[in-house]
Design a protein around this motif. Structure first.
Motif, mmCIF file in Angstrom:
data_model
loop_
_atom_site.group_PDB
_atom_site.id
_atom_site.type_symbol
_atom_site.label_atom_id
_atom_site.label_comp_id
_atom_site.label_asym_id
_atom_site.label_seq_id
_atom_site.Cartn_x
_atom_site.Cartn_y
_atom_site.Cartn_z
ATOM 1 N N LEU A 157 38.651 -46.922 -40.415
ATOM 2 C CA LEU A 157 39.595 -45.828 -40.623
ATOM 3 C C LEU A 157 38.832 -44.596 -41.078
ATOM 4 O O LEU A 157 38.091 -44.648 -42.070
ATOM 5 N N PHE A 158 39.002 -43.487 -40.362
ATOM 6 C CA PHE A 158 38.390 -42.217 -40.754
ATOM 7 C C PHE A 158 39.363 -41.476 -41.654
ATOM 8 O O PHE A 158 40.537 -41.292 -41.323
ATOM 9 N N THR A 159 38.870 -41.069 -42.825
ATOM 10 C CA THR A 159 39.721 -40.454 -43.816
ATOM 11 C C THR A 159 38.884 -39.520 -44.683
ATOM 12 O O THR A 159 37.693 -39.322 -44.430
ATOM 13 N N THR A 160 39.479 -38.935 -45.684
ATOM 14 C CA THR A 160 38.768 -38.098 -46.647
ATOM 15 C C THR A 160 38.947 -38.704 -48.037
ATOM 16 O O THR A 160 39.781 -39.580 -48.243
ATOM 17 N N GLY A 161 38.152 -38.234 -48.980
ATOM 18 C CA GLY A 161 38.275 -38.724 -50.344
ATOM 19 C C GLY A 161 37.969 -40.197 -50.491
ATOM 20 O O GLY A 161 38.582 -40.902 -51.304
ATOM 21 N N VAL A 162 36.990 -40.666 -49.713
ATOM 22 C CA VAL A 162 36.655 -42.089 -49.716
ATOM 23 C C VAL A 162 36.271 -42.573 -51.119
ATOM 24 O O VAL A 162 36.631 -43.685 -51.523
ATOM 25 N N ALA A 163 35.538 -41.753 -51.864
ATOM 26 C CA ALA A 163 35.045 -42.175 -53.175
ATOM 27 C C ALA A 163 36.178 -42.509 -54.135
ATOM 28 O O ALA A 163 36.006 -43.334 -55.041
ATOM 29 N N GLY A 164 37.343 -41.904 -53.950
ATOM 30 C CA GLY A 164 38.442 -42.109 -54.886
ATOM 31 C C GLY A 164 39.433 -43.180 -54.499
ATOM 32 O O GLY A 164 40.413 -43.405 -55.217
#
Length: 282
Positions: free
Chosen positions: A170-177
Motif C-alpha cells: 500500500l502506497f501512503t504517506t505518514g508511514v512513520a506514524g
C-alpha cells in the motif's frame, strides 16, 4: 529424560533477526515448537523466528525458516544474506557465488568479501509473481497492480506481489506514524488472502527512494523484510513511482536495502551481521 543441547548463532539483516542452527552439525527436532519458544523476547533467545541451515542435494545449502508463531515460511530475503555470510565465514564454503535451496526455488548469492569478511550480499530473488491466483489473492485478472477492493474493512487501493511469499503493498504517506500493532492483523488475516499475507506500507520519497514498514504474517512488525522490500520495489515500478532497471533504496526501520527490478528478475543487496553465539537446552 535428559535435555538435548543445541548450539545456535543469532544474526540479523537490517534488524530482521533470526536464530540460526547449523544443521550440517546439529539435528533440530520439532522446529515449529522450538521457533515459538525461542523467538519470545522475554522468555527465549528473542528473534523473528528460527532458520535451519541444512545440507542440499542441489545447492551449497538448503534453508528452512520458521516464523515466531511456528509457521514455516517459503522464503526470507534477509535470512538468505545471513546464510551467505555464515557459509563463507564459518561453513567452509569459500566461494563468492553461493547457491541456496529454498521452498521458493534456488537462489544465487553474490558475496562482496573484504579481508576474508563478507561485507554485503546480493541475492538474485528471481522473477516476481504477479498473477493473483498464484500469489495467492482472491482478485480477478492477470495482475493485481493498483487494485481497488474491500481490504481490512475499508475500500483501499493496493498491489499484490509474490516473491516466494505473498505481499500486499500500500502506497501512503505518514508511514512513520502508523499504528501497525492495531491495523496489521486486519491485513494479515483478510479473507482476500487464503494463505495470509505480509503487508508493506510504503511512502515514496523520490523516484529512487522508498520508506517502508512491514507487518509480516506470523511475526508481526519486523524491522526489515527482504522479500517485502523486493515486492515494494516491483510494485513501485509497475505503478510508475520508480524507474525500471535502476537501483531503488528501501529505507526500513532496521536499515537500508538496495533493490533493482530488471523486468525479469529482482536483485536485492544489503549487509548481514553476527550478533552472538549461544547454547540452548531443548
Amino acid at each position: 529424560m535428559q535435555n538435548k543441547t543445541l548450539h545456535f548463532t543469532k544474526m540479523h539483516g537490517c534488524g530482521n533477526d533470526y536464530i540460526y542452527f547449523n544443521c550440517f552439525e546439529e539435528r533440530v527436532e520439532n522446529p515449529e515448537e522450538l521457533s515459538i519458544r525461542l523467538s519470545d523476547r522475554h522468555f527465549g533467545v528473542g528473534g523473528d523466528g528460527i532458520v535451519l541451515i541444512c545440507p542440499s542435494k542441489t545447492a551449497d545449502a538448503r534453508m528452512r525458516m520458521f516464523n515466531a508463531d511456528g509457521s514455516e515460511g517459503k522464503m526470507c530475503g534477509n535470512a538468505t544474506r545471513c546464510i551467505g555470510k555464515y557459509l563463507y565465514e564459518r561453513g567452509g564454503v569459500r566461494k563468492d557465488v553461493i547457491t541456496l535451496e529454498t521452498l521458493s526455488g534456488i537462489k544465487t548469492l553474490r558475496l562482496t568479501v573484504e579481508d576474508g569478511v563478507v561485507s554485503s550480499v546480493q541475492v538474485d530473488m528471481g522473477a516476481p509473481v504477479l498473477e493473483p491466483a498464484l500469489i495467492p489473492v482472491k482478485l480477478p485478472g492477470e495482475r493485481a497492480v493498483n487494485a481497488t477492493a474491500l481490504l481490512a474493512g475499508e475500500t483501499r487501493t493496493f498491489s499484490c506481489v509474490s516473491m516466494g511469499n505473498p505481499h500486499c503493498v500500500l502506497f501512503t504517506t505518514g508511514v512513520a506514524g502508523l499504528d501497525l500493532e492495531r491495523i496489521g492483523p486486519g491485513y494479515e488475516n483478510d479473507p482476500l488472502f487464503p494463505e495470509r499475507v505480509n503487508t508493506e506500507f510504503v511512502e515514496v520519497l523520490d523516484p529512487h527512494t522508498l520508506r517502508m514498514r512491514v507487518w509480516e504474517r506470523g511475526s508481526g512488525e519486523t524491522l526489515a523484510c527482504g522479500t517485502g522490500a523486493c515486492a515494494s520495489a516491483v510494485a513501485a515500478v509497475l505503478a510508475g513511482h520508480c524507474p525500471l532497471n535502476e537501483d531503488i533504496t528501501l529505507k526500513l526501520r532496521g536499515g537500508d536495502l538496495v533493490i533493482r527490478y530488471t523486468g525479469e528478475t529482482v536483485l536485492m543487496s544489503g549487509g548481514a551481521t553476527f550478533v552472538f553465539d549461544g547454547v540452548v537446552q531443548v
